[in-house]
Design a protein around this motif. Structure first.
Motif, PDB file in Angstrom:
ATOM      1  N   ASP A  25       1.393  -1.079   0.074  1.00 25.01           N
ATOM      2  CA  ASP A  25      -0.184   0.061   0.125  1.00 25.01           C
ATOM      3  C   ASP A  25       0.580   1.523   0.278  1.00 25.01           C
ATOM      4  O   ASP A  25       1.421   1.319   0.990  1.00 25.01           O
ATOM      5  N   ILE A  26       0.709   2.127  -0.758  1.00 26.48           N
ATOM      6  CA  ILE A  26       1.544   3.080  -1.025  1.00 26.48           C
ATOM      7  C   ILE A  26       0.463   4.416  -0.475  1.00 26.48           C
ATOM      8  O   ILE A  26       1.590   5.502  -0.262  1.00 26.48           O
ATOM      9  N   THR A  27      -0.373   4.321  -0.191  1.00 23.10           N
ATOM     10  CA  THR A  27      -0.825   4.999  -0.036  1.00 23.10           C
ATOM     11  C   THR A  27      -0.079   5.451   2.071  1.00 23.10           C
ATOM     12  O   THR A  27      -0.137   6.554   1.973  1.00 23.10           O
ATOM     13  N   SER A  28       0.790   5.062   2.570  1.00 21.04           N
ATOM     14  CA  SER A  28       0.793   5.338   3.864  1.00 21.04           C
ATOM     15  C   SER A  28       2.609   6.442   3.531  1.00 21.04           C
ATOM     16  O   SER A  28       2.660   6.754   3.983  1.00 21.04           O
ATOM     17  N   ILE A  29       3.425   6.107   2.110  1.00 21.09           N
ATOM     18  CA  ILE A  29       4.232   6.626   1.111  1.00 21.09           C
ATOM     19  C   ILE A  29       3.267   8.486   1.613  1.00 21.09           C
ATOM     20  O   ILE A  29       3.830   9.440   1.714  1.00 21.09           O
ATOM     21  N   LEU A  30       2.244   8.914   0.649  1.00 19.10           N
ATOM     22  CA  LEU A  30       1.380  10.066   0.784  1.00 19.10           C
ATOM     23  C   LEU A  30       1.510  10.472   1.954  1.00 19.10           C
ATOM     24  O   LEU A  30       1.162  11.835   1.869  1.00 19.10           O
ATOM     25  N   ALA A  31       1.040   9.375   2.957  1.00 20.38           N
ATOM     26  CA  ALA A  31       0.384  10.471   4.507  1.00 20.38           C
ATOM     27  C   ALA A  31       1.961  10.911   5.049  1.00 20.38           C
ATOM     28  O   ALA A  31       2.149  11.527   5.876  1.00 20.38           O
ATOM     29  N   GLN A  32       3.639  10.556   4.795  1.00 20.75           N
ATOM     30  CA  GLN A  32       4.097  10.941   5.159  1.00 20.75           C
ATOM     31  C   GLN A  32       4.863  11.844   4.019  1.00 20.75           C
ATOM     32  O   GLN A  32       5.653  11.298   3.067  1.00 20.75           O
ATOM     33  N   PRO A  33       4.643  13.493   4.386  1.00 23.50           N
ATOM     34  CA  PRO A  33       5.636  14.167   3.856  1.00 23.50           C
ATOM     35  C   PRO A  33       7.331  13.478   3.010  1.00 23.50           C
ATOM     36  O   PRO A  33       7.223  13.801   1.670  1.00 23.50           O
ATOM     37  N   ARG A  34       7.693  12.716   4.144  1.00 24.70           N
ATOM     38  CA  ARG A  34       9.372  12.644   4.521  1.00 24.70           C
ATOM     39  C   ARG A  34       9.492  11.950   3.458  1.00 24.70           C
ATOM     40  O   ARG A  34      10.285  11.882   2.184  1.00 24.70           O
ATOM     41  N   ALA A  35       8.654  11.171   3.053  1.00 28.20           N
ATOM     42  CA  ALA A  35       8.903   9.866   1.722  1.00 28.20           C
ATOM     43  C   ALA A  35       7.982  10.352   0.365  1.00 28.20           C
ATOM     44  O   ALA A  35       8.666   9.967  -0.424  1.00 28.20           O
ATOM     45  N   GLU A  59      -4.213   5.724 -14.093  1.00 21.89           N
ATOM     46  CA  GLU A  59      -5.695   6.069 -13.145  1.00 21.89           C
ATOM     47  C   GLU A  59      -4.871   5.553 -12.006  1.00 21.89           C
ATOM     48  O   GLU A  59      -4.983   4.557 -11.770  1.00 21.89           O
ATOM     49  N   ALA A  60      -5.107   6.088 -10.761  1.00 20.87           N
ATOM     50  CA  ALA A  60      -5.016   7.185 -10.342  1.00 20.87           C
ATOM     51  C   ALA A  60      -4.753   7.379  -9.433  1.00 20.87           C
ATOM     52  O   ALA A  60      -3.606   8.659  -9.350  1.00 20.87           O
ATOM     53  N   ARG A  61      -4.444   6.836  -8.906  1.00 25.01           N
ATOM     54  CA  ARG A  61      -2.790   7.068  -7.504  1.00 25.01           C
ATOM     55  C   ARG A  61      -0.855   7.702  -8.995  1.00 25.01           C
ATOM     56  O   ARG A  61      -0.584   8.395  -8.629  1.00 25.01           O
ATOM     57  N   GLY A  62      -1.459   7.168  -9.512  1.00 22.46           N
ATOM     58  CA  GLY A  62       0.199   7.193 -10.593  1.00 22.46           C
ATOM     59  C   GLY A  62       0.127   8.463 -10.834  1.00 22.46           C
ATOM     60  O   GLY A  62       0.770   9.481 -10.666  1.00 22.46           O
ATOM     61  N   PHE A  63      -1.238   9.390 -10.868  1.00 21.52           N
ATOM     62  CA  PHE A  63      -1.668  11.230 -11.321  1.00 21.52           C
ATOM     63  C   PHE A  63      -0.836  11.527  -9.828  1.00 21.52           C
ATOM     64  O   PHE A  63      -0.257  13.145  -9.688  1.00 21.52           O
ATOM     65  N   GLY A 114       5.605  11.388 -32.268  1.00 23.39           N
ATOM     66  CA  GLY A 114       6.882  11.627 -32.032  1.00 23.39           C
ATOM     67  C   GLY A 114       7.723  11.960 -30.937  1.00 23.39           C
ATOM     68  O   GLY A 114       8.934  11.469 -30.723  1.00 23.39           O
ATOM     69  N   SER A 115       6.648  12.496 -30.208  1.00 29.40           N
ATOM     70  CA  SER A 115       7.541  12.365 -28.237  1.00 29.40           C
ATOM     71  C   SER A 115       7.560  11.180 -27.712  1.00 29.40           C
ATOM     72  O   SER A 115       6.938  10.383 -28.011  1.00 29.40           O
ATOM     73  N   ARG A 116       8.458  11.703 -26.806  1.00 33.85           N
ATOM     74  CA  ARG A 116       9.187  10.609 -25.721  1.00 33.85           C
ATOM     75  C   ARG A 116       8.611  10.548 -24.573  1.00 33.85           C
ATOM     76  O   ARG A 116       8.786  11.941 -24.009  1.00 33.85           O
ATOM     77  N   VAL A 117       7.536   9.460 -24.278  1.00 31.81           N
ATOM     78  CA  VAL A 117       6.512   9.567 -22.821  1.00 31.81           C
ATOM     79  C   VAL A 117       6.855   8.465 -22.151  1.00 31.81           C
ATOM     80  O   VAL A 117       7.308   6.928 -22.395  1.00 31.81           O
ATOM     81  N   LEU A 118       7.821   9.320 -21.262  1.00 31.90           N
ATOM     82  CA  LEU A 118       7.658   8.179 -19.867  1.00 31.90           C
ATOM     83  C   LEU A 118       6.516   8.309 -19.629  1.00 31.90           C
ATOM     84  O   LEU A 118       5.356   8.658 -19.248  1.00 31.90           O
ATOM     85  N   LEU A 119       5.637   6.268 -19.166  1.00 33.24           N
ATOM     86  CA  LEU A 119       5.171   6.380 -18.397  1.00 33.24           C
ATOM     87  C   LEU A 119       4.860   5.623 -17.559  1.00 33.24           C
ATOM     88  O   LEU A 119       6.376   4.957 -16.799  1.00 33.24           O
ATOM     89  N   LEU A 120       4.436   5.825 -15.587  1.00 33.84           N
ATOM     90  CA  LEU A 120       4.602   5.602 -14.473  1.00 33.84           C
ATOM     91  C   LEU A 120       2.924   5.350 -14.235  1.00 33.84           C
ATOM     92  O   LEU A 120       1.632   5.119 -14.779  1.00 33.84           O
TER      93      LEU A 120
END
Length: 176
Positions: A25-35, A59-63, A114-120
């Motif tokens: 669960d990455i929501t715990s990263i979002l809850a810690q500004p330092r992380a 969508e949605a956490r990648g945003f 032709g653009s170079r797009v990083l996918l996340l």
């Protein structure tokens, strides 16, 4: 930049969403500004000197990770959303999940030919959604030189699905 052990900030939830699955669960990263800051700073360090014309996020956490990165390095953010969430003319891609099918969409008009797009995406598991997103971006005329995830689960063999596009993550888990 101060080095953090991201594992200390990722909540592990056993038996979610079903018995036998360990959910990272990455929501715990979002809850810690330092992380959270560490993740964004790490992305900037990895990609600020690379030729990336835009970033596309799932969508949605990648945003949540892509938006501050895009603003910091001054590139467009392209949204890849679930079917029916984008207004106007979209390109759609159907793909298979473990037990179902899903569809994602993008506004092709936002993709520069032709653009170079990083996918996340926030977490890379089987690679199915990212593979569909890569196919959408390619169909819209973009190149996808690399795929980025905060968390990777390489034991689910996403590299086989996403090959030949290189995949980079900040932390990997190899099954527990």
């Amino acid at each position: 930049m101060e080095k953090l052990n991201l594992d200390d900030y990722i909540r592990k939830v056993p038996d979610f969403p079903k018995k036998g699955v360990l959910f990272y669960d990455i929501t715990s990263i979002l809850a810690q500004p330092r992380a959270f800051r560490y993740c964004i700073d790490s992305m900037v360090e990895l990609y600020q000197d690379r030729k990336i014309d835009a970033i596309a996020a799932i969508e949605a956490r990648g945003f949540l990770f892509a938006a501050p990165f895009a603003a910091h390095v001054g590139i467009p953010l392209l949204l890849i959303r679930k079917k029916g969430k984008l207004p106007g003319k979209v390109m759609t891609k159907k793909y298979s999940l473990e037990y179902a099918e899903a569809e994602i969409e993008i506004h092709c008009d936002d993709v520069v030919q032709g653009s170079r797009v990083l996918l996340l995406d926030d977490l890379i598991a089987t690679g199915g959604t990212l593979n569909a997103a890569r196919e959408l971006l390619t169909a819209c005329g973009a190149q996808v030189p690399e795929i980025f995830g905060v968390v990777g689960l390489p034991f689910l063999n996403y590299e086989k699905v996403l090959n030949p596009t290189p995949v980079r993550t900040l932390i990997n888990y190899h099954g527990e």
